[in-house]
Every structure is written in C-alpha cells, then in structure tokens.
Write an enzyme that holds these catalytic residues in place. Structure first.
Site, PDB file in Angstrom:
ATOM      1  N   ARG A  62       0.807  -1.221   0.000  1.00  0.00           N
ATOM      2  CA  ARG A  62       0.000   0.000   0.000  1.00  0.00           C
ATOM      3  C   ARG A  62       0.840   1.270   0.000  1.00  0.00           C
ATOM      4  O   ARG A  62       0.342   2.353  -0.324  1.00  0.00           O
ATOM      5  CB  ARG A  62      -0.998  -0.029   1.164  1.00  0.00           C
ATOM      6  CG  ARG A  62      -2.229  -0.852   0.801  1.00  0.00           C
ATOM      7  CD  ARG A  62      -3.090  -1.152   1.973  1.00  0.00           C
ATOM      8  NE  ARG A  62      -2.615  -2.316   2.698  1.00  0.00           N
ATOM      9  CZ  ARG A  62      -2.974  -2.633   3.924  1.00  0.00           C
ATOM     10  NH1 ARG A  62      -3.819  -1.877   4.569  1.00  0.00           N
ATOM     11  NH2 ARG A  62      -2.497  -3.715   4.487  1.00  0.00           N
ATOM     12  N   GLU A  99       3.888 -10.162  15.150  1.00  0.00           N
ATOM     13  CA  GLU A  99       3.291 -10.633  16.400  1.00  0.00           C
ATOM     14  C   GLU A  99       3.675 -12.105  16.627  1.00  0.00           C
ATOM     15  O   GLU A  99       4.050 -12.505  17.719  1.00  0.00           O
ATOM     16  CB  GLU A  99       1.772 -10.474  16.315  1.00  0.00           C
ATOM     17  CG  GLU A  99       1.100 -10.495  17.654  1.00  0.00           C
ATOM     18  CD  GLU A  99      -0.400 -10.281  17.504  1.00  0.00           C
ATOM     19  OE1 GLU A  99      -0.854  -9.858  16.431  1.00  0.00           O
ATOM     20  OE2 GLU A  99      -1.103 -10.566  18.489  1.00  0.00           O
TER      21      GLU A  99
HETATM   22  P1  AMP Z   1       3.731  -2.012  11.389  1.00  0.00           P
HETATM   23  O1  AMP Z   1       4.977  -2.683  10.866  1.00  0.00           O
HETATM   24  O2  AMP Z   1       3.206  -2.681  12.623  1.00  0.00           O
HETATM   25  O3  AMP Z   1       3.929  -0.523  11.563  1.00  0.00           O
HETATM   26  O4  AMP Z   1       2.598  -2.247  10.311  1.00  0.00           O
HETATM   27  C1  AMP Z   1       2.568  -1.471   9.178  1.00  0.00           C
HETATM   28  C2  AMP Z   1       1.965  -2.202   8.017  1.00  0.00           C
HETATM   29  O5  AMP Z   1       0.819  -2.989   8.371  1.00  0.00           O
HETATM   30  C3  AMP Z   1       1.502  -1.180   7.006  1.00  0.00           C
HETATM   31  O6  AMP Z   1       2.107  -1.530   5.772  1.00  0.00           O
HETATM   32  C4  AMP Z   1       0.004  -1.273   6.965  1.00  0.00           C
HETATM   33  O7  AMP Z   1      -0.400  -1.432   5.629  1.00  0.00           O
HETATM   34  C5  AMP Z   1      -0.379  -2.476   7.785  1.00  0.00           C
HETATM   35  N1  AMP Z   1      -1.301  -2.191   8.913  1.00  0.00           N
HETATM   36  C6  AMP Z   1      -1.019  -2.331  10.228  1.00  0.00           C
HETATM   37  N2  AMP Z   1      -2.074  -2.037  11.002  1.00  0.00           N
HETATM   38  C7  AMP Z   1      -3.068  -1.694  10.160  1.00  0.00           C
HETATM   39  C8  AMP Z   1      -4.432  -1.283  10.343  1.00  0.00           C
HETATM   40  N3  AMP Z   1      -4.982  -1.158  11.555  1.00  0.00           N
HETATM   41  N4  AMP Z   1      -5.153  -0.996   9.249  1.00  0.00           N
HETATM   42  C9  AMP Z   1      -4.611  -1.121   8.023  1.00  0.00           C
HETATM   43  N5  AMP Z   1      -3.350  -1.507   7.787  1.00  0.00           N
HETATM   44  C10 AMP Z   1      -2.573  -1.792   8.832  1.00  0.00           C
END
Ligand code: AMP
Length: 177
Positions: A62, A99
C-alpha cells in the site's frame, strides 16, 4: 474543512478485520475520491521538499499507492521495498518481528545511492516494525533516511518511538489515538 477532517470522513474503520481485535483502516474509498487524494499527495510533496528527499521508497504494497504519485509529483525516482524473493539481482534484506514469527523486506542494491536522501512512504504506521526495517536497508546501503511519510498513524501503538532513531522527521496526515 481541514485535510485531517476530510480524511476522517473518507477512510473507513473496519472492526475485527483481518482478525479479531484489529481495527482495520480501509483506505480504498480514498482512491475513489481524486480531490482528497490529490491533496494527500500535495501535502506529502510539501514535506518531501522540506526534508530534501532525492528518492521515494514505497513499502509493499500500500506504500506504492502513495509513493509512485508522490515521486511523479516531485519528478524524482521511486524505489520499491518488497517482500522477500520478489526482486531480481543483488538485494539488501532486513528481517523484522511480527506478532508471531518474522518477515523480511528487500530493496535492490543498485537502487540505493551512497549518501543520497531517501523518504520512506507507507499507508499506515502501526508498530513501526516495517518502516524501521526499511530504514535499516537504506542505511546498510550507505544512504540517508531523511524522513518518513504516512497517511495514517496509530498513536496508541507508539510506532514513532521505534523509528525515531532512524530519522526524527515524521509526517502523518491522520492520527488515531
Ligand atoms: P507495522 O509494521 O506494525 O507498523 O505495520 C505497518 C503495516 O501494516 C503497514 O504496511 C500497513 O499497511 C499495515 N497495517 C497495520 N495495522 C493496520 C491497520 N490497523 N489498518 C490497516 N493496515 C494496517
């Protein structure tokens, strides 16, 4: 109406998707609204100019939706950060924690130019793990992370703290507390 308010109206929160307990941010309605989407890219472009970005890095998948129009707006190169095994040739990789288990992200080595400034772009910063891993790749390649730009920041997950050592410059257009 501010851009933050417009985004609040356009972006949907879907409870318990893709699994129980996750409030998923559905950004697809934004792509059906070119007026607001253009404002998003313009705001990101203002920030990218402030931090003097010379390259835009979009995180699969995305991050591509924002990174490519942003790079075109600025007339600078776009670099794709992809999941393991998708890119041919020499790559620089970085594993990161999920996770449950680990994941791995990669960038083609010849896309990282020594000492040049790279702005990392994604749709959402949650825990910050993906953005941090992407920043590590840029640094391993001998370049500089001049900033991070996100459409959405989930403040309660503190992702900012994880990526802060990589760059203190962070933009997020819509914050959820
Ligand atoms: P993180 O590595 O935990 O910061 O997760 C980031 C990635 O997970 C991004 O590329 C987002 O597209 C996706 N992501 C994580 N949480 C969400 C959420 N609540 N809604 C949509 N996409 C999410």
């Amino acid at each position: 109406m501010s851009l933050q308010q417009e985004l609040e109206e356009v972006i949907l929160t879907v409870p318990d998707f893709p699994k129980k307990g996750v409030s998923f941010k559905d950004i697809n309605p934004l792509f059906k609204n070119p007026v607001v989407m253009k404002k998003v890219i313009q705001e990101m472009a203002i920030y990218a100019k402030e931090v003097k970005a010379q390259h835009i890095v979009g995180i699969e998948s995305r991050g591509f939706f924002f990174g490519i129009p942003l790079a075109l707006e600025l007339n600078i190169p776009f670099v794709a950060a992809r999941k393991k095994g998708k890119l041919p040739g020499d790559v620089i990789s970085q594993e990161y924690l999920l996770e449950y288990g680990t994941d791995c992200i990669e960038i083609q080595k010849n896309s990282i130019l020594i000492n040049e400034k790279y702005l990392i772009v994604d749709d959402v910063i949650a825990t910050g793990g993906t953005a941090k891993a992407t920043a590590e790749i840029i640094k391993k390649g001998g370049a500089e992370v001049c900033g991070f730009s996100f459409l959405i920041e989930l403040l309660f997950l503190n992702g900012k703290n994880l990526i802060l050592p990589s760059s203190s410059n962070i933009q997020s257009l819509l914050k959820y507390s």
